[in-house]
Enzyme design. Structure first.
Site, PDB file in Angstrom:
ATOM      1  N   ALA A 216       0.862  -1.185   0.000  1.00 34.83           N
ATOM      2  CA  ALA A 216       0.000   0.000   0.000  1.00 34.83           C
ATOM      3  C   ALA A 216       0.899   1.235   0.000  1.00 34.83           C
ATOM      4  CB  ALA A 216      -0.900   0.012   1.232  1.00 34.83           C
ATOM      5  N   LYS A 217       0.339   2.370  -0.230  1.00 37.13           N
ATOM      6  CA  LYS A 217       1.057   3.644  -0.089  1.00 37.13           C
ATOM      7  C   LYS A 217       0.030   4.744   0.023  1.00 37.13           C
ATOM      8  CE  LYS A 217       5.466   4.747  -0.074  1.00 37.13           C
ATOM      9  NZ  LYS A 217       6.549   3.900   0.434  1.00 37.13           N
TER      10      LYS A 217
END
Ligand code: NAD
Length: 424
Positions: free
Chosen positions: A113-114
């Site tokens: 994720a980011k």
């Protein structure tokens, strides 16, 4: 079914590059076509806009925020949050995809994720930084959680930002929830040794690399670009195992001393003076000259794209350990590998940070905290196991370490996806 329109929403130079890298390896391993299609695009992408009250009376800015979860198959998702004036959905999506491979390469139970907020954090007061963090957390609150998605610091964010995020989330759910973020201060359940983890993890590979190449690492010359979180602890760890750190640089300049630096003293100087420039009687050299120094280990630990087709031929290192994300361009990577430089790619070399973040999450869930020596020992074990697996793939399939690392990551993800099947 794959075509360019499928990834249009996330389009950015970085996303195109990450996709090309993935597709090249997917084709090399004849990845199942359905799985390949599925992995080209993130599973969840959230774009939010929200009002942000500045300190100046009556001024309210509208701010863009993002959270992208590339893969939900492996467990919760994991990845940093960056505050930067130019952050965008495509950049965040590309970094989320890279996190998927990184976690899979070292065998962590996370998808990638980011997140990001499009602001200039250097222009913030402390109160503004706190307000933007709390409001952004509220905007993404239904998508994060200890068993859903666990943020961490990245560019422009730090331990304090993670503490505000954890506090906002905890207030919302009605109880303390330290496992919702990693990279927190130790007083809130942050892990000891998290700060040093990326640099230490990277250097823990030095003995294995040296042994593979039949060279000694005691007395080996090490050059480090960047003296921030990654660079300084990599330099310190390298000196601790008997290497000689002969050159270091940061945004203030580059310094060189054949006798090797006292890294603790250099850290004190950098903290007091704002950078490495002016350290004792070290020779000042240009940043370009630093990258071209003859050495055994070159550790780029600053920013992306510093080794390109223009300067690849000047590199005189035997080994490059990539501390930064994406320090070597694709063209330079081929030139270096063809020229006999052994490159340990970012997705493997700098995975120590997310590995100790994983330890922090595990400790928070159990409310049972490990000693520094336990953490460092387990970090070394995970990094070295991943290195030897990747080396084995590189040797047996005749590919570079970067391709081998991606093969390992993509195959792990693909087998989990195939085993889970399609719902309904
Ligand atoms: P940081 O901000 O703490 O340090 C960056 C350092 O690079 C500073 O010393 C800065 O002065 C220097 N620098 C910036 N531009 C430079 C240039 N053009 N030439 C030479 N030096 C320059 O950042 P960090 O956390 O150490 O991260 C460095 C890199 O490592 C980034 O690419 C980051 O994405 C990557 N990374 C960090 C972690 C982590 O745990 N911190 C984990 C994985 C990857």
């Amino acid at each position: 079914m794959a075509d360019d329109t499928m990834s249009m929403e996330w389009d950015s130079p970085l996303y195109r590059e990450s996709l090309a890298q993935f597709e090249q390896v997917a084709d090399l391993i004849s990845l199942d076509a359905n799985i390949k299609d599925r992995l080209r695009t993130p599973q969840r992408s959230l774009v939010v806009t929200f009002p942000f009250r500045r300190d100046e009376y009556g001024r309210v800015d509208t701010v863009f925020g993002y959270r992208v979860q590339h893969l939900l198959t492996m467990g919760p998702t994991k990845g940093g949050i960056r505050y930067a004036p130019d952050v965008n959905l495509g950049e965040v999506a590309a970094l989320a995809m890279l996190m998927t491979w990184k976690c899979a390469i070292v065998g962590l139970p996370f998808g990638g994720a980011k997140g990001g907020v499009r602001v200039d954090p250097t222009a913030f007061s402390r109160a503004e930084a706190q307000r933007v963090t709390r409001r952004y957390t509220m905007e993404i609150i239904n998508f994060i959680g200890p068993d859903q998605d666990i943020p961490a610091p990245d560019l422009g964010t730090n331990e304090q930002v993670m503490a505000w995020l954890m506090d906002t989330y905890s207030t919302h759910v009605g109880h303390s929830e330290p496992a919702v973020v990693t990279g927190k201060p130790p007083s809130l359940g942050g892990s000891v040794a998290r700060r040093e983890a990326t640099g230490r993890g990277l250097v823990s590979l030095v003995p294995a690399v040296a042994s593979h190449l039949g060279m000694a690492y005691e007395g080996a010359r090490v050059v480090v670009q960047g003296f921030g979180n990654v660079g300084r602890y990599a330099a310190l760890a390298a000196a601790e195992i008997g290497c000689k750190v002969v050159a270091v640089s940061d945004i203030t300049g580059a310094i060189h001393d054949d006798r090797g630096f006292d890294i603790s003293a250099l850290m004190r100087h950098a903290d007091a003076e704002g950078g490495v420039k002016g350290y004792r009687d070290a020779d000042e050299i240009t940043p370009e000259a630093l990258l071209g120094l003859e050495c055994e280990f070159l550790i780029p630990a600053a920013v992306g794209g510093v080794i390109s087709a223009e300067n690849a031929a000047d590199i005189r290192a035997r080994v490059i350990l990539e501390g930064a994300n994406g320090p070597t361009t694709t063209e330079a990577d081929t030139l270096l590998t063809d020229g006999g430089v052994f490159v340990v790619p970012d997705v493997l070399a700098n995975a120590g940070g997310v590995t100790v973040s994983y330890f922090e999450w595990v400790q928070d869930l159990q409310n049972y905290f490990w000693s520094e020596s336990e953490i460092v020992g387990r970090l070394r074990e995970i990094m070295n196991r991943a290195f030897s697996d990747v080396l084995q793939i590189a040797t047996s399939r005749g590919v570079s370490m970067r391709t081998a690392a991606l093969i390992k990551g993509i195959e792990r993800v693909a087998s989990a996806k195939l085993a889970r099947g399609v719902y309904p």
